[in-house]
Enzyme design. Structure first.
Site, short mmCIF file in Angstrom:
data_model
loop_
_atom_site.label_atom_id
_atom_site.label_comp_id
_atom_site.label_asym_id
_atom_site.label_seq_id
_atom_site.Cartn_x
_atom_site.Cartn_y
_atom_site.Cartn_z
N ARG A 39 22.66 -3.13 -13.24
CA ARG A 39 21.19 -3.14 -13.89
C ARG A 39 21.27 -2.06 -15.12
NH1 ARG A 39 17.54 -2.14 -9.18
NH2 ARG A 39 19.45 -1.10 -8.56
N ASN B 232 17.46 -6.46 -8.84
CA ASN B 232 18.21 -7.32 -7.98
C ASN B 232 17.56 -8.13 -6.98
OD1 ASN B 232 20.58 -5.72 -8.48
ND2 ASN B 232 20.37 -4.18 -6.88
#
Length: 91
Positions: free
Chosen positions: A18, A36
């Site tokens: 990320r 996520n």
């Protein structure tokens, strides 16, 4: 401006995916978010110039962080823009 929604499969959680995706998005002037999912995938909603989005997807496919291993990216194109102002990591 183009918009794409993506689900990234592979070893993409707990490996800096990320943060690296955000860094790449910032470099390419892409707005949106990354988060996520509970099933082990990563979800991305991104807006930007079409060629920038293509380059973003190419870099994600390569595994943007040293420990990430992308096996597939499901991509859905959207006709509507959300008007995101920046790219952020959603918890």
């Amino acid at each position: 401006m183009a918009r794409k929604h993506m689900i990234v499969h592979g070893r993409v959680q707990g490996v800096g995916f990320r943060a690296t995706a955000k860094q790449i998005a910032d470099q390419l002037n892409i707005q949106g978010w990354v988060k996520n999912k509970s099933d082990g995938t990563v979800e991305i909603d991104a807006e930007g110039e079409s060629d920038h989005l293509s380059h973003f997807i190419d870099q994600l496919n390569q595994g943007p962080s040293p420990f990430a291993k992308v096996s597939a990216i499901d991509i859905t194109e959207s006709e509507t823009e959300k008007g995101y102002k920046k790219f952020k990591i959603v918890e």
